[in-house]
Enzyme design. Structure first.
Site, PDB file in Angstrom:
ATOM      1  CG  HIS A 245      49.542 -31.319 -23.893  1.00  0.00           C
ATOM      2  ND1 HIS A 245      48.502 -30.897 -24.688  1.00  0.00           N
ATOM      3  CD2 HIS A 245      50.657 -31.171 -24.641  1.00  0.00           C
ATOM      4  CE1 HIS A 245      48.974 -30.524 -25.872  1.00  0.00           C
ATOM      5  NE2 HIS A 245      50.280 -30.679 -25.871  1.00  0.00           N
TER       6      HIS A 245
ATOM      7  CB  CYS B 252      53.316 -14.637 -26.833  1.00  0.00           C
ATOM      8  SG  CYS B 252      54.903 -15.329 -26.301  1.00  0.00           S
TER       9      CYS B 252
ATOM     10  CG  HIS C 143      52.283 -26.301 -25.076  1.00  0.00           C
ATOM     11  ND1 HIS C 143      53.018 -25.865 -26.147  1.00  0.00           N
ATOM     12  CD2 HIS C 143      51.589 -27.390 -25.495  1.00  0.00           C
ATOM     13  CE1 HIS C 143      52.771 -26.649 -27.187  1.00  0.00           C
ATOM     14  NE2 HIS C 143      51.919 -27.590 -26.817  1.00  0.00           N
TER      15      HIS C 143
ATOM     16  CG  HIS D  80      58.260 -17.279 -26.962  1.00  0.00           C
ATOM     17  ND1 HIS D  80      57.108 -17.681 -27.596  1.00  0.00           N
ATOM     18  CD2 HIS D  80      59.287 -17.738 -27.718  1.00  0.00           C
ATOM     19  CE1 HIS D  80      57.431 -18.353 -28.694  1.00  0.00           C
ATOM     20  NE2 HIS D  80      58.746 -18.396 -28.788  1.00  0.00           N
TER      21      HIS D  80
ATOM     22  CB  THR E 120      50.658 -28.002 -33.464  1.00  0.00           C
ATOM     23  OG1 THR E 120      49.978 -27.923 -32.213  1.00  0.00           O
ATOM     24  CG2 THR E 120      50.502 -29.398 -34.050  1.00  0.00           C
TER      25      THR E 120
ATOM     26  CB  CYS F 294      54.150 -16.827 -29.960  1.00  0.00           C
ATOM     27  SG  CYS F 294      53.780 -18.133 -28.785  1.00  0.00           S
TER      28      CYS F 294
ATOM     29  CG  ASN G 127      53.456 -33.480 -27.821  1.00  0.00           C
ATOM     30  OD1 ASN G 127      53.735 -34.591 -27.365  1.00  0.00           O
ATOM     31  ND2 ASN G 127      52.213 -33.069 -27.974  1.00  0.00           N
TER      32      ASN G 127
ATOM     33  CG  HIS H 255      54.814 -20.184 -25.671  1.00  0.00           C
ATOM     34  ND1 HIS H 255      54.804 -18.808 -25.579  1.00  0.00           N
ATOM     35  CD2 HIS H 255      54.778 -20.650 -24.397  1.00  0.00           C
ATOM     36  CE1 HIS H 255      54.783 -18.454 -24.295  1.00  0.00           C
ATOM     37  NE2 HIS H 255      54.754 -19.560 -23.561  1.00  0.00           N
TER      38      HIS H 255
HETATM   39  P1  AMP Z   1      51.054 -29.457 -29.268  1.00  0.00           P
HETATM   40  O1  AMP Z   1      50.495 -30.243 -30.431  1.00  0.00           O
HETATM   41  O2  AMP Z   1      51.723 -30.304 -28.246  1.00  0.00           O
HETATM   42  O3  AMP Z   1      51.923 -28.298 -29.745  1.00  0.00           O
HETATM   43  O4  AMP Z   1      49.803 -28.846 -28.533  1.00  0.00           O
HETATM   44  C1  AMP Z   1      49.221 -27.612 -28.858  1.00  0.00           C
HETATM   45  C2  AMP Z   1      47.884 -27.590 -28.196  1.00  0.00           C
HETATM   46  O5  AMP Z   1      47.408 -26.259 -28.186  1.00  0.00           O
HETATM   47  C3  AMP Z   1      46.822 -28.431 -28.929  1.00  0.00           C
HETATM   48  O6  AMP Z   1      46.319 -29.427 -28.039  1.00  0.00           O
HETATM   49  C4  AMP Z   1      45.760 -27.406 -29.333  1.00  0.00           C
HETATM   50  O7  AMP Z   1      44.456 -27.914 -29.241  1.00  0.00           O
HETATM   51  C5  AMP Z   1      46.017 -26.285 -28.329  1.00  0.00           C
HETATM   52  N1  AMP Z   1      45.611 -24.954 -28.766  1.00  0.00           N
HETATM   53  C6  AMP Z   1      45.924 -24.335 -29.926  1.00  0.00           C
HETATM   54  N2  AMP Z   1      45.385 -23.101 -29.962  1.00  0.00           N
HETATM   55  C7  AMP Z   1      44.715 -22.929 -28.800  1.00  0.00           C
HETATM   56  C8  AMP Z   1      43.957 -21.859 -28.232  1.00  0.00           C
HETATM   57  N3  AMP Z   1      43.746 -20.712 -28.901  1.00  0.00           N
HETATM   58  N4  AMP Z   1      43.414 -22.034 -27.008  1.00  0.00           N
HETATM   59  C9  AMP Z   1      43.616 -23.191 -26.339  1.00  0.00           C
HETATM   60  N5  AMP Z   1      44.327 -24.231 -26.810  1.00  0.00           N
HETATM   61  C10 AMP Z   1      44.869 -24.109 -28.023  1.00  0.00           C
HETATM   62 ZN    ZN Z   2      55.151 -17.456 -27.103  1.00  0.00          ZN
END
Ligand code: AMP
Ligand code: ZN
Length: 113
Positions: free
Chosen positions: A101, A7, A99, A46, A94, A4, A86, A97
């Protein structure tokens, strides 16, 4: 260590722009911002999404959201912001884990609209 990416960021194995951290959460800048201000709240535990979290994790997340909102306010988002999580591919999640926004100011695409 799991595969992940969040993580790994929490463990310090992958660099990220940290905005805030406490024992339960990390707030980082999104690498691909969809709004003028776009941060991500990462619970340190996680779990994949809001459906998979336990009651205990839900209570912790609620506290994190209150702290996050206060931080957003203090960082200059008094004009308003939105919190988005999401869940699943249809919602274009995407990273598996959970999160949250936090988006402030003008949206730069319709992905989060
Ligand atoms: P989601 O599409 O809701 O799963 O959002 C995942 C978010 O994680 C996206 O907005 C990506 O731009 C962001 N993201 C992915 N990898 C990283 C990273 N290494 N550092 C910061 N943000 C990331
Ligand atoms: Zn994780």
């Amino acid at each position: 260590m799991s595969e992940c990416i969040f993580c790994k960021i929490i463990a310090g194995l992958i660099p990220a722009q940290k905005v805030f951290e406490n024992e339960d959460m990390l707030i980082i800048k999104d690498i691909n911002p969809q709004a003028k201000i776009h941060y991500l709240l990462l619970p340190k535990e996680h779990y994949a999404n809001i459906i998979e979290m336990t009651e205990e994790q839900a209570v912790k997340l609620g506290k994190c959201l209150k702290t996050l909102s206060q931080i957003a306010n203090d960082l200059g988002l008094q004009g308003g912001f939105r919190l988005v999580s999401n869940k699943g591919t249809d919602a274009r999640q995407t990273v598996g884990h959970l999160h949250i926004h936090i988006l402030g100011g003008q949206l730069l695409s319709d992905k989060m609209a």
